[in-house]
Design a protein around this motif. Structure first.
Motif, PDB file in Angstrom:
ATOM      1  N   GLU A 152       5.997 -10.025  29.279  1.00  0.00           N
ATOM      2  CA  GLU A 152       7.176 -10.858  28.996  1.00  0.00           C
ATOM      3  C   GLU A 152       8.281 -10.624  30.027  1.00  0.00           C
ATOM      4  O   GLU A 152       8.951 -11.567  30.458  1.00  0.00           O
ATOM      5  CB  GLU A 152       7.710 -10.539  27.595  1.00  0.00           C
ATOM      6  CG  GLU A 152       6.721 -10.733  26.457  1.00  0.00           C
ATOM      7  CD  GLU A 152       6.633 -12.166  25.982  1.00  0.00           C
ATOM      8  OE1 GLU A 152       7.322 -13.026  26.559  1.00  0.00           O
ATOM      9  OE2 GLU A 152       5.868 -12.415  25.027  1.00  0.00           O
ATOM     10  N   THR A 171       6.459 -11.056  34.278  1.00  0.00           N
ATOM     11  CA  THR A 171       5.654 -12.175  34.764  1.00  0.00           C
ATOM     12  C   THR A 171       6.225 -13.496  34.256  1.00  0.00           C
ATOM     13  O   THR A 171       7.091 -13.514  33.382  1.00  0.00           O
ATOM     14  CB  THR A 171       4.181 -12.067  34.304  1.00  0.00           C
ATOM     15  OG1 THR A 171       4.098 -12.388  32.906  1.00  0.00           O
ATOM     16  CG2 THR A 171       3.625 -10.679  34.548  1.00  0.00           C
ATOM     17  N   ASP A 172       5.708 -14.573  34.800  1.00  0.00           N
ATOM     18  CA  ASP A 172       6.081 -15.920  34.358  1.00  0.00           C
ATOM     19  C   ASP A 172       4.932 -16.585  33.603  1.00  0.00           C
ATOM     20  O   ASP A 172       4.865 -17.813  33.507  1.00  0.00           O
ATOM     21  CB  ASP A 172       6.475 -16.784  35.566  1.00  0.00           C
ATOM     22  CG  ASP A 172       7.716 -16.255  36.275  1.00  0.00           C
ATOM     23  OD1 ASP A 172       8.649 -15.807  35.569  1.00  0.00           O
ATOM     24  OD2 ASP A 172       7.736 -16.280  37.519  1.00  0.00           O
ATOM     25  N   LEU A 173       4.038 -15.787  33.065  1.00  0.00           N
ATOM     26  CA  LEU A 173       2.883 -16.330  32.356  1.00  0.00           C
ATOM     27  C   LEU A 173       3.311 -17.056  31.085  1.00  0.00           C
ATOM     28  O   LEU A 173       4.291 -16.666  30.429  1.00  0.00           O
ATOM     29  CB  LEU A 173       1.915 -15.199  31.984  1.00  0.00           C
ATOM     30  CG  LEU A 173       1.255 -14.461  33.162  1.00  0.00           C
ATOM     31  CD1 LEU A 173       0.473 -13.261  32.654  1.00  0.00           C
ATOM     32  CD2 LEU A 173       0.351 -15.407  33.946  1.00  0.00           C
ATOM     33  N   ASP A 174       2.570 -18.094  30.745  1.00  0.00           N
ATOM     34  CA  ASP A 174       2.876 -18.807  29.509  1.00  0.00           C
ATOM     35  C   ASP A 174       2.413 -17.985  28.313  1.00  0.00           C
ATOM     36  O   ASP A 174       1.578 -17.084  28.434  1.00  0.00           O
ATOM     37  CB  ASP A 174       2.199 -20.184  29.507  1.00  0.00           C
ATOM     38  CG  ASP A 174       0.683 -20.082  29.550  1.00  0.00           C
ATOM     39  OD1 ASP A 174       0.059 -19.947  28.477  1.00  0.00           O
ATOM     40  OD2 ASP A 174       0.119 -20.104  30.669  1.00  0.00           O
ATOM     41  N   GLN A 175       2.945 -18.302  27.136  1.00  0.00           N
ATOM     42  CA  GLN A 175       2.699 -17.498  25.951  1.00  0.00           C
ATOM     43  C   GLN A 175       1.230 -17.461  25.554  1.00  0.00           C
ATOM     44  O   GLN A 175       0.722 -16.428  25.114  1.00  0.00           O
ATOM     45  CB  GLN A 175       3.535 -18.016  24.770  1.00  0.00           C
ATOM     46  CG  GLN A 175       3.574 -17.072  23.574  1.00  0.00           C
ATOM     47  CD  GLN A 175       4.140 -15.706  23.932  1.00  0.00           C
ATOM     48  OE1 GLN A 175       5.212 -15.614  24.522  1.00  0.00           O
ATOM     49  NE2 GLN A 175       3.413 -14.645  23.593  1.00  0.00           N
ATOM     50  N   ASN A 176       0.529 -18.569  25.733  1.00  0.00           N
ATOM     51  CA  ASN A 176      -0.881 -18.604  25.377  1.00  0.00           C
ATOM     52  C   ASN A 176      -1.695 -17.621  26.219  1.00  0.00           C
ATOM     53  O   ASN A 176      -2.560 -16.901  25.701  1.00  0.00           O
ATOM     54  CB  ASN A 176      -1.440 -20.020  25.539  1.00  0.00           C
ATOM     55  CG  ASN A 176      -2.865 -20.145  25.031  1.00  0.00           C
ATOM     56  OD1 ASN A 176      -3.163 -19.799  23.887  1.00  0.00           O
ATOM     57  ND2 ASN A 176      -3.758 -20.643  25.878  1.00  0.00           N
ATOM     58  N   THR A 177      -1.393 -17.584  27.533  1.00  0.00           N
ATOM     59  CA  THR A 177      -2.087 -16.649  28.423  1.00  0.00           C
ATOM     60  C   THR A 177      -1.757 -15.203  28.046  1.00  0.00           C
ATOM     61  O   THR A 177      -2.644 -14.340  28.022  1.00  0.00           O
ATOM     62  CB  THR A 177      -1.692 -16.910  29.888  1.00  0.00           C
ATOM     63  OG1 THR A 177      -2.029 -18.251  30.239  1.00  0.00           O
ATOM     64  CG2 THR A 177      -2.401 -15.943  30.820  1.00  0.00           C
TER      65      THR A 177
END
Length: 266
Positions: free
Chosen positions: A108, A111-117
């Motif tokens: 969180e 990174t800029d990863l989306d929540q699903n990933t």
């Protein structure tokens, strides 16, 4: 020849005027598990803080991936730390968050990863730690061993190539401790992680270590394989591994004389 992942070079450290580390040297090679072992007050935790870049040595240097932790910019240090995981002694989970939410925190914030990933990655790491299906629980609902494994899941969520442990087996029953040792070895082999483990648990150290550093009174006594440490002819090491007291207790008159003369004061 591979270069060391971690290189500790002639490190001295002080707390105020009191010196706590004396000319410490250590190279940790890729994929290696190095255990730092010693009695209480030997300097293990202090050395770990220096390895994490939380404290600056009085002299000497600590290199991680060839870069000094204390000569790089804040931005470079942040990038180095993204490659480093830390498993704290008590798990150090936030009590107000679920296990899954605790494990997801590094992703969180870094990174800029989306929540699903993120959710998928968290489930994968929990499965790796034999905690599949427990992500919805609160830390207070976990056993001691489960807390350790949850903290380990968080430590490896960003796939670090260096992992630091602080007393992984502390407070665990013998069976759970053995299970955690097996998990550490499995994790090293599965993810090819270089590990530095601080512990005073001899059985655990002898099972998981490729090499052991024995640290006593802030000084490196010996670095060697498990067999080399077991066969050491250094009396201090034999006292440590056989749990013998370092010195005989002074008789009353000798103890009084020592106090009067101020001997042993730092």
């Amino acid at each position: 020849m591979n270069n060391p992942v971690i290189s500790v070079q002639n490190v001295d450290a002080h707390y105020g005027e009191r010196q706590v580390l004396f000319d410490v040297n250590l190279d940790v090679m890729p994929g290696e598990i190095v255990v730092i072992m010693g009695g209480s007050g030997s300097g293990k935790s202090t050395l770990l803080k220096h390895l994490l870049g939380l404290q600056v040595p009085t002299s000497g240097s600590i290199l991680v991936h060839g870069k000094s932790l204390h000569d790089v910019s804040k931005k470079e240090l942040k990038q180095l730390r993204k490659k480093m995981g830390v498993a704290f002694q008590g798990g150090a989970l936030l009590s107000s968050l679920t296990v899954a939410e605790n494990v997801s925190l590094p992703l969180e914030y870094n990174t800029d990863l989306d929540q699903n990933t993120i959710d998928i990655m968290v489930r994968l790491k929990l499965e790796l730690m034999n905690l599949g299906g427990f992500g919805h629980l609160m830390p207070a609902e976990l056993s001691g061993g489960m807390l350790k494994r949850a903290g380990l899941a968080r430590a490896v969520i960003m796939d670090p190539n260096v992992l630091f442990f602080d007393e992984p087996s502390a407070g665990l029953d013998p069976v759970t401790s053995v299970e955690l040792d097996e998990l550490i070895l499995k994790l090293r082999d599965a993810m090819n992680i270089t590990m530095v483990i601080v512990t005073h648990e001899l059985d655990s150290a002898f099972k998981i270590a490729d090499r052991i550093m024995v640290l006593l009174d802030g000084k490196v006594v010996q670095v060697g394989t498990v067999e080399e440490i077991k066969r050491s002819d250094d009396e201090r090491i034999q006292n440590l591994i056989n749990r013998r007291p370092r010195s005989n207790q002074l008789h009353g008159d000798a103890y009084l004389q020592r106090l009067v003369n101020g001997e042993g004061e730092k």
